[in-house]
Design a protein around this motif. Structure first.
Motif, PDB file in Angstrom:
ATOM      1  N   ASP A 120       0.926  -1.232  -0.077  1.00 15.16           N
ATOM      2  CA  ASP A 120       0.127   0.091  -0.074  1.00 15.16           C
ATOM      3  C   ASP A 120       0.751   1.216  -0.065  1.00 15.16           C
ATOM      4  N   ASP A 121       2.245   1.269   0.434  1.00 20.50           N
ATOM      5  CA  ASP A 121       3.135   2.323   0.739  1.00 20.50           C
ATOM      6  C   ASP A 121       3.696   2.755  -0.983  1.00 20.50           C
ATOM      7  N   CYS A 122       4.247   1.533  -1.631  1.00 21.39           N
ATOM      8  CA  CYS A 122       5.147   1.746  -2.494  1.00 21.39           C
ATOM      9  C   CYS A 122       4.318   1.361  -3.945  1.00 21.39           C
ATOM     10  N   SER A 123       3.232   0.497  -4.050  1.00 24.57           N
ATOM     11  CA  SER A 123       2.487  -0.160  -4.932  1.00 24.57           C
ATOM     12  C   SER A 123       3.586  -1.052  -5.692  1.00 24.57           C
ATOM     13  N   LYS A 124       4.308  -1.557  -5.060  1.00 22.64           N
ATOM     14  CA  LYS A 124       5.077  -3.043  -5.944  1.00 22.64           C
ATOM     15  C   LYS A 124       4.392  -4.050  -5.592  1.00 22.64           C
ATOM     16  N   VAL A 125       4.262  -4.968  -6.549  1.00 23.72           N
ATOM     17  CA  VAL A 125       3.632  -6.236  -6.104  1.00 23.72           C
ATOM     18  C   VAL A 125       4.745  -7.239  -5.528  1.00 23.72           C
ATOM     19  N   ILE A 126       4.055  -7.694  -4.287  1.00 22.37           N
ATOM     20  CA  ILE A 126       5.046  -8.599  -3.399  1.00 22.37           C
ATOM     21  C   ILE A 126       4.636  -9.759  -3.409  1.00 22.37           C
ATOM     22  N   GLY A 127       3.403 -10.397  -3.807  1.00 18.74           N
ATOM     23  CA  GLY A 127       3.204 -11.858  -3.886  1.00 18.74           C
ATOM     24  C   GLY A 127       2.108 -12.169  -4.440  1.00 18.74           C
ATOM     25  N   PHE A 128       1.689 -13.431  -3.861  1.00 16.41           N
ATOM     26  CA  PHE A 128       0.540 -14.296  -4.699  1.00 16.41           C
ATOM     27  C   PHE A 128      -0.433 -14.619  -3.505  1.00 16.41           C
ATOM     28  N   PRO A 129      -1.635 -14.065  -3.511  1.00 19.13           N
ATOM     29  CA  PRO A 129      -2.750 -14.564  -2.577  1.00 19.13           C
ATOM     30  C   PRO A 129      -3.180 -15.856  -2.921  1.00 19.13           C
ATOM     31  N   ASP A 130      -3.576 -16.486  -1.871  1.00 20.73           N
ATOM     32  CA  ASP A 130      -3.754 -18.061  -1.743  1.00 20.73           C
ATOM     33  C   ASP A 130      -5.471 -18.141  -2.438  1.00 20.73           C
ATOM     34  N   SER A 131      -5.845 -19.174  -2.583  1.00 17.98           N
ATOM     35  CA  SER A 131      -7.414 -19.183  -2.944  1.00 17.98           C
ATOM     36  C   SER A 131      -8.409 -18.756  -2.013  1.00 17.98           C
ATOM     37  N   ILE A 132      -8.049 -18.863  -0.800  1.00 13.12           N
ATOM     38  CA  ILE A 132      -9.155 -18.211   0.276  1.00 13.12           C
ATOM     39  C   ILE A 132      -9.040 -16.623   0.056  1.00 13.12           C
ATOM     40  N   GLU A 133      -7.793 -16.086  -0.037  1.00 11.42           N
ATOM     41  CA  GLU A 133      -7.609 -14.612  -0.039  1.00 11.42           C
ATOM     42  C   GLU A 133      -8.344 -14.223  -1.353  1.00 11.42           C
TER      43      GLU A 133
END
Length: 74
Positions: free
Chosen positions: A54-67
């Motif tokens: 939320d601070d720098c707008s960098k993609v940092i990961g992959f959510p799991d199916s529940i997320e």
């Protein structure tokens, strides 16, 4: 100044801006994140769901199916 020179100057500015963004994102601690829909890549109109700082707008990961399910229900 011709069109070639203008475009060249803009590409140089773009490169400098992208480098500055990368430097800031590298220094960020990514403490605040959320699941968001983002473009798959710069040239794509296709969206994908990813964890994004939320601070720098960098993609940092992959959510799991529940997320992902929770993201689409909100």
């Amino acid at each position: 100044m011709g069109i070639y020179q203008k475009i060249t100057a803009l590409f140089i500015k773009k490169q400098k801006i992208e480098k500055e963004i990368a430097t800031l994102q590298k220094a960020c601690k990514h403490n605040n994140k959320s699941v968001r829909s983002v473009r798959e890549n710069v040239d794509s109109s296709q969206s994908v769901v990813r964890w994004v700082c939320d601070d720098c707008s960098k993609v940092i990961g992959f959510p799991d199916s529940i997320e992902i399910d929770k993201f689409f229900k909100e």
